[in-house]
Design a protein around this motif. Structure first.
Motif, mmCIF file in Angstrom:
data_model
loop_
_atom_site.group_PDB
_atom_site.id
_atom_site.type_symbol
_atom_site.label_atom_id
_atom_site.label_comp_id
_atom_site.label_asym_id
_atom_site.label_seq_id
_atom_site.Cartn_x
_atom_site.Cartn_y
_atom_site.Cartn_z
ATOM 1 N N SER A 18 0.693 -1.161 0.096
ATOM 2 C CA SER A 18 -0.090 -0.018 0.056
ATOM 3 C C SER A 18 1.028 1.142 -0.022
ATOM 4 O O SER A 18 0.420 2.274 -0.679
ATOM 5 C CB SER A 18 -0.655 -0.102 1.195
ATOM 6 O OG SER A 18 -1.530 -1.042 1.152
ATOM 7 N N LYS A 31 -5.056 2.541 2.659
ATOM 8 C CA LYS A 31 -4.652 2.638 3.981
ATOM 9 C C LYS A 31 -3.156 1.770 4.139
ATOM 10 O O LYS A 31 -3.349 0.770 3.528
ATOM 11 C CB LYS A 31 -5.706 1.963 4.621
ATOM 12 C CG LYS A 31 -6.555 2.864 5.190
ATOM 13 C CD LYS A 31 -7.277 2.198 6.472
ATOM 14 C CE LYS A 31 -8.862 2.606 6.665
ATOM 15 N NZ LYS A 31 -9.476 1.403 7.418
ATOM 16 N N THR A 41 -4.768 -4.849 4.419
ATOM 17 C CA THR A 41 -5.732 -4.641 3.197
ATOM 18 C C THR A 41 -6.027 -6.247 3.091
ATOM 19 O O THR A 41 -5.245 -7.092 2.957
ATOM 20 C CB THR A 41 -4.506 -4.427 2.207
ATOM 21 O OG1 THR A 41 -3.816 -3.341 2.376
ATOM 22 C CG2 THR A 41 -5.316 -4.258 0.805
ATOM 23 N N ASP A 56 -3.942 -2.497 -5.481
ATOM 24 C CA ASP A 56 -3.306 -2.831 -4.133
ATOM 25 C C ASP A 56 -4.037 -4.178 -3.788
ATOM 26 O O ASP A 56 -5.195 -4.348 -4.180
ATOM 27 C CB ASP A 56 -3.495 -1.581 -2.979
ATOM 28 C CG ASP A 56 -2.893 -2.179 -1.813
ATOM 29 O OD1 ASP A 56 -1.777 -2.993 -1.983
ATOM 30 O OD2 ASP A 56 -3.030 -1.437 -0.708
#
Ligand SMILES: Nc1nc2c(ncn2[C@@H]2O[C@H](COP(=O)(O)OP(=O)(O)OP(=O)(O)O)[C@@H](O)[C@H]2O)c(=O)[nH]1
Ligand SMILES: [Mg+2]
Length: 311
Positions: A18, A31, A41, A56
Motif C-alpha cells: 500500500s 490505507k 489490506t 493494491d
C-alpha cells in the motif's frame, strides 16, 4: 473509456504494497500501516491515476484470510476485463514485496495462476543497509536470494528500508531517490496482455506445506554453504602457510646466496692481494739481481794478497 497500464502490487502483509502504491500515486489513497495478526489490506482495491490503474492487494501469508485473499488476488488479475468493457488486451504489470520464504510461496502461487507468457518486476522492499550492500555487491547474492522463485522476474528493484515509515500509518514516501527509482522501474517494465481466460485459481491449499518444504531445503542449503565456507577457510589457511613457508625458503636461499657471494668476493680479494705480494717479491728479486749484476767484478790475484783491477 481507455486505460493505459494497470500496475498491480502483490506481496505478503506488511511488505509495504500500500505504501508503494501511494508512493506511485503521490498521495495516500490506500490505507497503510501496522496491523497485528492479520493484513491491513484484506480486499483488492484499485485507483485510477490518469489513464493508469493502480491495484493494491492482500497477502497470502495469513492462514485465516488466505482463501479469501487468494480469491481477491485472482479476481484482481482478472479485474481488467470486469471493469473495462472496451479494451480487448488489458496491460498488466506485476510487482511483489520483499523475499522471505512465505513471500516466495505467495509469489509462486500468483505466478502459477497466470497461464500465458508474461514478464514481471520484483521489488525487494524494506532492505536494511547491510543487506542492500550485500545484494548489490554481486549479482550472485541477489540470485541466491530469489532462487526459489519459480518464474524469475525480468527486473528487480531493491528498496532501502526507510526508518521514517517504520510503525507508521498512512505515511507518504518523500525520499526523492526512492520515488525516482520506483517510477523508473515501473516505467521500464514491459506491458503484458493477460485475458481473463489466462488466469486460473490462485492455489493456496498446500501453502504451509510448501513453505515448510522450502524451509527444509533452505536449512540443507545453509548447511552446505556453511560446510563450504569451513572448507574454504581451511584451504585458505593452508595456502597462507604454504606462502609463508615459501617466503621463508626464499629468504633463506637469498641469505645463503649472499653468503656464497661474500665468500667469492673474499677469495677474489685474497687472490688480488696474493698476486700483488707476488709481484712485489718478484720486483724486489729483480732489483736485487740487477744490483748484483751491476756491481764491479772482484779479481782475486793468484798468490796476491788483495784485490786488483782488470784493465
Ligand atoms: N521501515 C520501513 N517501514 C516501511 C517501509 N515501507 C512500509 N513501511 C511500513 O510498514 C508498515 C506496513 O506497510 P503497508 O504499506 O501497509 O504494507 P502492506 O503490504 O500494504 O500490508 P497489508 O496491507 O497488511 O498486506 C507501515 O507501517 C509502513 O509505514 C519501508 O521501506 N521501511
Ligand atoms: Mg496494504
Amino acid at each position: 473509456m481507455t486505460f493505459g497500464t494497470i500496475f498491480s502490487f502483490y506481496g505478503n502483509p506488511g511488505s509495504g504494497k500500500s505504501t508503494l502504491c501511494n508512493a506511485k500515486l503521490r498521495k495516500t489513497v490506500f490505507k497503510s500501516g501496522v496491523s497485528v495478526g492479520t493484513g491491513l489490506t484484506t480486499f483488492s482495491e484499485s485507483h485510477q491515476d490518469g489513464n493508469n490503474l493502480i491495484i493494491d492487494s492482500p497477502g497470502l501469508a495469513d492462514p485465516i484470510k488466505r482463501n479469501e485473499a487468494a480469491k481477491q488476488i485472482e479476481s484482481s488479475l482478472k479485474k481488467v476485463l470486469n471493469i473495462i468493457d472496451n479494451i480487448d488486451y488489458p496491460e498488466v504489470t506485476l510487482e511483489s514485496g520483499r523475499v522471505r520464504l512465505q513471500d516466495v510461496e505467495t509469489l509462486n502461487s500468483i505466478l502459477k495462476a497466470i497461464t500465458v507468457e508474461f514478464e514481471y518486476g520484483l521489488i525487494i522492499n524494506k532492505v536494511t543497509k547491510q543487506v542492500h550492500q550485500h545484494l548489490l555487491s554481486s549479482p550472485a547474492n541477489l540470485q541466491a536470494c530469489i532462487q526459489m522463485v519459480e518464474k524469475q522476474p525480468l527486473r528487480t528493484l531493491i528498496v532501502k528500508h526507510m526508518s521514517e515509515l517504520y510503525d507508521e500509518d498512512n505515511v507518504l514516501v518523500e525520499d526523492k531517490e526512492t520515488l525516482d527509482s520506483l517510477n523508473g522501474f515501473l516505467e521500464s517494465l514491459p506491458r503484458n496482455f493477460i485475458e481473463q481466460k489466462d488466469v486460473t485459481t490462485v492455489e493456496v491449499k498446500d501453502y504451509d506445506k510448501k513453505v515448510k518444504e522450502m524451509e527444509l531445503l533452505m536449512t540443507k542449503l545453509t548447511e552446505q554453504i556453511e560446510l563450504e565456507k569451513e572448507n574454504n577457510k581451511k584451504l585458505g589457511e593452508k595456502t597462507l602457510k604454504l606462502e609463508a613457508d615459501l617466503t621463508q625458503q626464499r629468504l633463506e636461499s637469498k641469505e645463503s646466496t649472499e653468503r656464497m657471494m661474500n665468500q667469492i668476493l673474499d677469495m677474489n680479494q685474497k687472490q688480488i692481494e696474493q698476486t700483488a705480494e707476488f709481484q712485489r717479491n718478484m720486483q724486489e728479486q729483480m732489483r736485487l739481481t740487477t744490483e748484483a749484476l751491476n756491481k764491479p767484478p772482484v779479481i782475486i790475484e793468484k798468490g796476491g794478497s788483495g784485490p786488483c783491477s782488470i784493465m
